[in-house]
Write a protein that holds these residues in place. Structure first.
Motif, short mmCIF file in Angstrom:
data_model
loop_
_atom_site.label_atom_id
_atom_site.label_comp_id
_atom_site.label_asym_id
_atom_site.label_seq_id
_atom_site.Cartn_x
_atom_site.Cartn_y
_atom_site.Cartn_z
N TYR A 1 75.34 19.59 46.67
CA TYR A 1 75.17 21.21 45.54
C TYR A 1 75.15 20.59 44.56
CZ TYR A 1 75.91 25.66 44.00
OH TYR A 1 76.51 27.00 42.85
N CYS B 1 71.47 28.95 41.64
CA CYS B 1 72.21 29.39 42.56
C CYS B 1 71.93 31.29 42.60
CB CYS B 1 73.75 29.37 42.99
SG CYS B 1 74.01 29.75 44.51
N ILE B 2 71.35 31.34 43.72
CA ILE B 2 71.03 33.28 43.95
C ILE B 2 72.36 33.49 45.42
CG2 ILE B 2 68.54 33.34 42.93
CD1 ILE B 2 67.83 33.11 46.33
N ASP B 3 73.19 33.01 45.54
CA ASP B 3 73.77 32.75 46.21
C ASP B 3 73.49 34.28 47.53
OD1 ASP B 3 76.65 33.46 46.96
OD2 ASP B 3 77.10 35.04 46.13
N CYS B 4 72.75 33.21 47.99
CA CYS B 4 71.36 34.21 49.38
C CYS B 4 72.55 33.61 50.68
CB CYS B 4 69.99 33.62 49.59
SG CYS B 4 69.97 31.96 49.37
N LYS B 5 73.66 32.85 50.50
CA LYS B 5 74.48 31.82 51.57
C LYS B 5 73.08 31.37 52.75
CE LYS B 5 78.53 34.78 50.86
NZ LYS B 5 78.11 35.18 50.09
N CYS C 1 72.02 28.81 52.83
CA CYS C 1 72.58 27.03 52.98
C CYS C 1 73.57 27.09 54.42
CB CYS C 1 72.90 26.92 51.80
SG CYS C 1 74.32 27.46 50.91
N ARG D 1 78.32 24.53 49.02
CA ARG D 1 78.78 24.94 47.63
C ARG D 1 80.32 24.19 47.79
NH1 ARG D 1 77.03 30.64 46.99
NH2 ARG D 1 77.18 31.04 48.98
N CYS E 1 67.38 25.74 51.11
CA CYS E 1 68.12 26.16 49.80
C CYS E 1 66.58 26.12 48.67
CB CYS E 1 69.25 25.41 48.79
SG CYS E 1 69.12 25.85 47.57
N MET F 1 64.41 28.31 46.13
CA MET F 1 64.48 28.67 45.24
C MET F 1 62.48 28.41 45.04
SD MET F 1 66.74 27.48 43.17
CE MET F 1 67.83 28.28 43.89
N ILE G 1 70.15 21.69 46.00
CA ILE G 1 71.12 21.48 47.12
C ILE G 1 69.58 19.81 47.06
CG2 ILE G 1 72.13 20.75 49.35
CD1 ILE G 1 72.24 24.03 49.32
S1 SF4 Z 1 70.57 28.53 49.74
FE1 SF4 Z 1 70.56 27.21 47.31
S2 SF4 Z 1 70.76 29.03 46.83
FE2 SF4 Z 1 71.08 30.55 48.47
S3 SF4 Z 1 73.25 29.95 48.04
FE3 SF4 Z 1 73.13 28.36 48.70
S4 SF4 Z 1 72.66 26.73 47.45
FE4 SF4 Z 1 72.58 28.69 46.69
#
Ligand code: SF4
Ligand code: SF4
Length: 473
Positions: free
Chosen positions: A242, A270-274, A276, A287, A304, A308, A318
């Motif tokens: 990451y 990183c939009i913290d969408c989780k 990944c 992360r 990811c 994006m 990532i």
């Molecule tokens: S998928 Fe990408 S954008 Fe979403 S939480 Fe994980 S690293 Fe962040």
């Protein structure tokens, strides 16, 4: 000392809950360019893996690891117990190669080549997605009571898993006992080979247990290769990583807001969408950095990239990258460790090639019968008794085999009294006498050179000792 807040993830495993129980992973179905290429590579490797025990080169099984009969074929090249040194050198080369490869490319092997990952992610998991549906449906199904739908889906899945485990067990057995032997057992009466049938049942149950239940725990708990990471990886190793510099920015990660200029307000990409995390088959958050559980499956890269793309940010948050390339923007370079490992690898490969060229297709040994002294016969003839062994590593019988003394005048008498045949991929053994006139001896222990002939053709030479009376020294 208390663990810092940002390191607390290291105190637990993503697949074990706080009470110490197994926390079942329901990874989201991956999709994307890496998953596509990984599928192609997996199908190719699956074809090789499943067909290798049934492919023949020069009559030899392509890959065979018959431990019980101590017969090994590697790429159609037969190795006998007498070639054990070659096998050891090959294994050392294999280990050095894996170390070198891991130093440079991290656990790329786990994600792309390891049979455990290939079978789990590309065979069993795909069947699971087909029967149970994607992550959300799987979670729902696991929580719902045992109604008709759940029973139907579970029974169907378990039966298919068991059949595939049975197929894998058969192939595994073919690697051990040989493809031809396995086919002859399958076409014959199963009760004639009860021990093989028991082995097959045990292997089937083991594979079923691994792929239906144990799953990612193999990589996390059982696999020694994963443990090597700690000593092999460094800041220059390429891994699925990451980009925290870009992802966290000045003010850290934050949820996506439409029409917001994240760079301007100091938010990372990183939009913290989780996503990944939910796609990860070992249930970790990449992360947090490189972790022992990560099998470099690339699912989080694909996921990811999707995110994006959907929010209009550049892909690759990532990606395959080294710590140095993320933190210091240093491009990949060949360092002293990589050069050192490469040099050792090249030397070992050179030694192996040399040994393969010097290796004989026929090996003969003649050894004095233990505990036997010489025998003094009429006309000053001294006789020694020997056991002999001739190994034929080729795929053709060697006919009319006989021995001739090359270094001394004398006679060799086979107990069987006639020339013999050494079967292909087999050996011939027996007892023989060597008789020499005492006047031909140089001492009480002479070295004799003996030729092994097929008809008139010399196919091998061997050395043995001949005992005579002390007075002739
Ligand atoms: S998928 Fe990408 S954008 Fe979403 S939480 Fe994980 S690293 Fe962040
Ligand atoms: S962190 Fe990413 S690469 Fe590693 S196992 Fe999870 S999904 Fe695969």
């Amino acid at each position: 000392m208390e663990t810092p807040e940002n390191e607390k993830f290291r105190d637990s495993i993503g697949t074990i809950d706080k009470s110490g129980k197994r926390s079942w992973v329901f990874p989201k179905k991956p999709s994307g360019i890496f998953y596509k290429y990984r599928s192609y590579v997996s199908y190719f490797l699956l074809i090789i893996l499943l067909s290798a025990p049934f492919i023949k080169i020069n009559g030899n099984q392509f890959l065979l690891f018959n431990v019980l009969e101590r017969k090994f074929n590697i790429f159609g090249f037969p190795f006998w117990p007498q070639d054990f040194h070659l096998l050891v050198v090959s294994l050392i080369i294999g280990v050095v190669f894996i170390i070198l490869f891991t130093v440079v490319f991290g656990r790329i092997f786990c994600g792309w080549i390891c049979p455990q990952t290939i079978f789990l992610e590309m065979v069993f998991r795909k069947i699971e997605y087909w029967i149970d549906g994607d992550r959300g449906k799987q979670i729902r199904l696991s929580k719902q009571p045992w109604n008709a739908e759940k029973i139907r889906k579970r029974v169907l899945k378990w039966i298919i898993f068991f059949i595939i485990s049975f197929v894998i067990a058969n192939v595994f057995l073919a690697y051990l006992i040989g493809g031809d032997t396995l086919i002859s057992y399958i076409t014959g009466d199963p009760l004639d080979n009860v021990s093989t049938l028991i082995s097959l049942t045990i292997f089937t149950c083991v594979f079923y247990f691994i792929f239906a239940w144990f799953r990612e725990q193999v990589c996390i708990i059982a696999c020694p290769y994963g443990r090597l990471q700690g000593v092999l990886l460094d800041n220059k190793t390429i891994n699925v990583a990451y980009d925290y510099v870009r992802g966290e920015g000045e003010k850290g990660r934050a949820k996506f807001r439409k029409n917001e200029d994240r760079a301007e307000v100091g938010k990372g990409d990183c939009i913290d969408c989780k996503q990944c995390v939910v796609v990860c088959p070992t249930n970790i958050d990449i992360r947090n950095g490189t972790q022992l559980e990560c099998v470099n499956c690339t699912a989080c890269i694909d996921e990811c990239d999707h995110m994006m793309e959907s929010v209009g940010l550049p892909k690759g948050l990532i990606r395959y990258a080294s710590e140095d390339s993320i933190a210091k923007k240093i491009p990949f370079k060949l360092n002293a460790r990589i050069k050192g490992y490469s040099a050792v690898l090249l030397i070992l490969i050179g030694i192996l090639i040399g040994m393969l060229f010097l290796r004989n297709d026929v090996e003969a040994t003649i050894l004095r019968l233990p505990g036997q002294l010489y025998q003094h016969k009429d006309n000053n003839i001294i006789s020694n008794v020997y056991t002999f062994k001739v190994i034929n590593k080729t795929t053709k019988d060697i006919n009319d085999v006989s021995y001739k003394l090359l270094s001394h005048k004398g006679t060799i008498k086979l107990v069987s009294n006639h020339d013999f045949i050494v079967p292909k991929q087999g050996l011939a053994e027996g007892t023989l006498f060597i008789e020499l006139n005492a006047s031909a001896l140089k001492g009480d222990k002479d070295k004799l050179e003996i030729g092994v002939y097929s008809g008139d053709k010399l196919i091998e030479t061997t050395i043995t000792n001949f005992l005579g009376p002390r007075s002739y020294k």
